[in-house]
Design a protein around this motif. Structure first.
Motif, PDB file in Angstrom:
ATOM      1  N   LEU A  25      14.344  28.547-105.692  1.00 52.66           N
ATOM      2  CA  LEU A  25      15.210  30.370-106.137  1.00 52.66           C
ATOM      3  C   LEU A  25      14.545  30.992-104.893  1.00 52.66           C
ATOM      4  O   LEU A  25      13.807  31.078-104.864  1.00 52.66           O
ATOM      5  CB  LEU A  25      15.101  31.019-107.447  1.00 52.66           C
ATOM      6  CG  LEU A  25      15.874  32.021-107.654  1.00 52.66           C
ATOM      7  CD1 LEU A  25      16.961  31.583-108.090  1.00 52.66           C
ATOM      8  CD2 LEU A  25      14.984  32.387-108.994  1.00 52.66           C
ATOM      9  N   TYR A  26      15.635  31.429-104.105  1.00 54.18           N
ATOM     10  CA  TYR A  26      15.423  32.249-103.616  1.00 54.18           C
ATOM     11  C   TYR A  26      15.649  33.538-103.349  1.00 54.18           C
ATOM     12  O   TYR A  26      16.482  34.240-104.785  1.00 54.18           O
ATOM     13  CB  TYR A  26      16.368  32.045-102.052  1.00 54.18           C
ATOM     14  CG  TYR A  26      16.175  30.753-101.716  1.00 54.18           C
ATOM     15  CD1 TYR A  26      15.262  30.242-100.805  1.00 54.18           C
ATOM     16  CD2 TYR A  26      17.282  30.050-101.374  1.00 54.18           C
ATOM     17  CE1 TYR A  26      15.245  29.119 -99.536  1.00 54.18           C
ATOM     18  CE2 TYR A  26      17.172  28.513-100.993  1.00 54.18           C
ATOM     19  CZ  TYR A  26      16.356  27.435-100.470  1.00 54.18           C
ATOM     20  OH  TYR A  26      16.168  27.388 -99.721  1.00 54.18           O
ATOM     21  N   ALA A  27      14.816  35.053-102.895  1.00 59.37           N
ATOM     22  CA  ALA A  27      15.036  35.995-103.073  1.00 59.37           C
ATOM     23  C   ALA A  27      15.493  36.642-101.532  1.00 59.37           C
ATOM     24  O   ALA A  27      14.326  36.079-101.066  1.00 59.37           O
ATOM     25  CB  ALA A  27      14.034  36.649-103.624  1.00 59.37           C
ATOM     26  N   ASP A  28      16.365  37.704-101.168  1.00 59.21           N
ATOM     27  CA  ASP A  28      16.749  38.159 -99.641  1.00 59.21           C
ATOM     28  C   ASP A  28      15.022  39.121-100.086  1.00 59.21           C
ATOM     29  O   ASP A  28      14.342  39.656-101.014  1.00 59.21           O
ATOM     30  CB  ASP A  28      17.467  39.188 -99.686  1.00 59.21           C
ATOM     31  CG  ASP A  28      19.366  38.593-100.223  1.00 59.21           C
ATOM     32  OD1 ASP A  28      18.989  36.886-100.518  1.00 59.21           O
ATOM     33  OD2 ASP A  28      19.810  38.953-100.449  1.00 59.21           O
ATOM     34  N   VAL A  29      14.843  38.507 -98.853  1.00 56.21           N
ATOM     35  CA  VAL A  29      14.024  39.865 -98.334  1.00 56.21           C
ATOM     36  C   VAL A  29      14.320  40.951 -97.678  1.00 56.21           C
ATOM     37  O   VAL A  29      15.067  41.063 -97.807  1.00 56.21           O
ATOM     38  CB  VAL A  29      12.910  39.238 -96.511  1.00 56.21           C
ATOM     39  CG1 VAL A  29      11.633  40.370 -96.007  1.00 56.21           C
ATOM     40  CG2 VAL A  29      12.574  37.731 -97.101  1.00 56.21           C
TER      41      VAL A  29
END
Length: 235
Positions: A210-214
């Motif tokens: 799962l990614y999170a935008d920086v």
């Protein structure tokens, strides 16, 4: 922000975009040194630089914390199908919270050893003589090791990286469309990088990342992101 072994905070979008821009300018300076040269060695060098630059420009710069690196590598399944290397796309760009390995690739001064602080890769079709970018049937992945040190083996002056926090130490190829057991650290000092690429690809392939935008993302290029969660393997 200065990158070093003690860094524990994720880079912002501005940091990742800055590194992306610095690397792009470094590759462009390198290409200028081989522009107009038609011999086989320079043609191959130009191909490698083009691939690396395309990856830096088209991939999502992805931040991996040390915890994410440890979690991913602990979940590596071997032997592995090498096609998992391109599960996240034909271009990739990872930056690590801390170096994942020390390598002799590039024989960096002064000791011949350098940390691996990031990886950039691109897939291509190799026909035994040359590489074709943007192929729909790639059979190889070319991986570039990024470091805070400068290679002593490159045919251009180190000053091409004078304005860049990270540099390109050198590259190594990995085949696609086959089963492979990643090397151990006693066999190859690039083993941690190779193992991580396989583990990351396997996790992406199985939907366990799962990614999170920086923070502070710019819409002009692929959005910088970080690996926020790695789910356990349900299997």
């Amino acid at each position: 922000m200065t990158f070093n072994a003690e860094q524990t905070q994720a880079w912002s979008s501005a940091d990742l975009d800055r590194v992306r821009s610095e690397l792009t300018h470094g590759y462009q300076r390198m290409e200028q040194t081989v522009a107009g040269e038609a011999d086989g060695g320079n043609v191959m060098t130009h191909t490698m630089l083009t691939g690396a630059q395309l990856a830096v420009e088209r991939a999502h710069p992805t931040w991996l914390s040390s915890s994410s690196v440890n979690t991913l590598t602990s979940m590596l399944t071997a032997p592995a199908m090498t096609d998992s290397l391109i599960a996240d796309g034909h271009y990739g760009f990872l930056i690590f919270e801390r170096p994942i390995a020390q390598t002799t690739l590039g024989s960096a001064e002064p000791s011949g050893v350098a940390p691996i602080n990031g990886l950039v890769w691109w897939a291509a079709e190799f026909d035994g003589h040359g590489f074709r970018h943007e192929s729909q049937e790639p059979n190889i992945v070319v991986v570039h090791a990024l470091s805070t040190r400068v290679s002593s083996e490159l045919p251009w002056q180190p000053m091409v990286w004078e304005d860049s926090e990270l540099t390109d130490l050198g590259m190594f190829p990995l085949p696609l469309a086959m089963e492979m057991t990643p090397p151990t650290v006693t066999q190859d000092d690039l083993a941690p990088a190779i193992g991580l690429l396989f583990a990351y690809g396997q996790a992406v392939e199985s939907g366990r990342v799962l990614y999170a935008d920086v923070e502070g993302c710019s819409p002009r290029r692929p959005i910088p992101r970080e690996v926020a969660v790695v789910y356990p393997d349900a299997g």
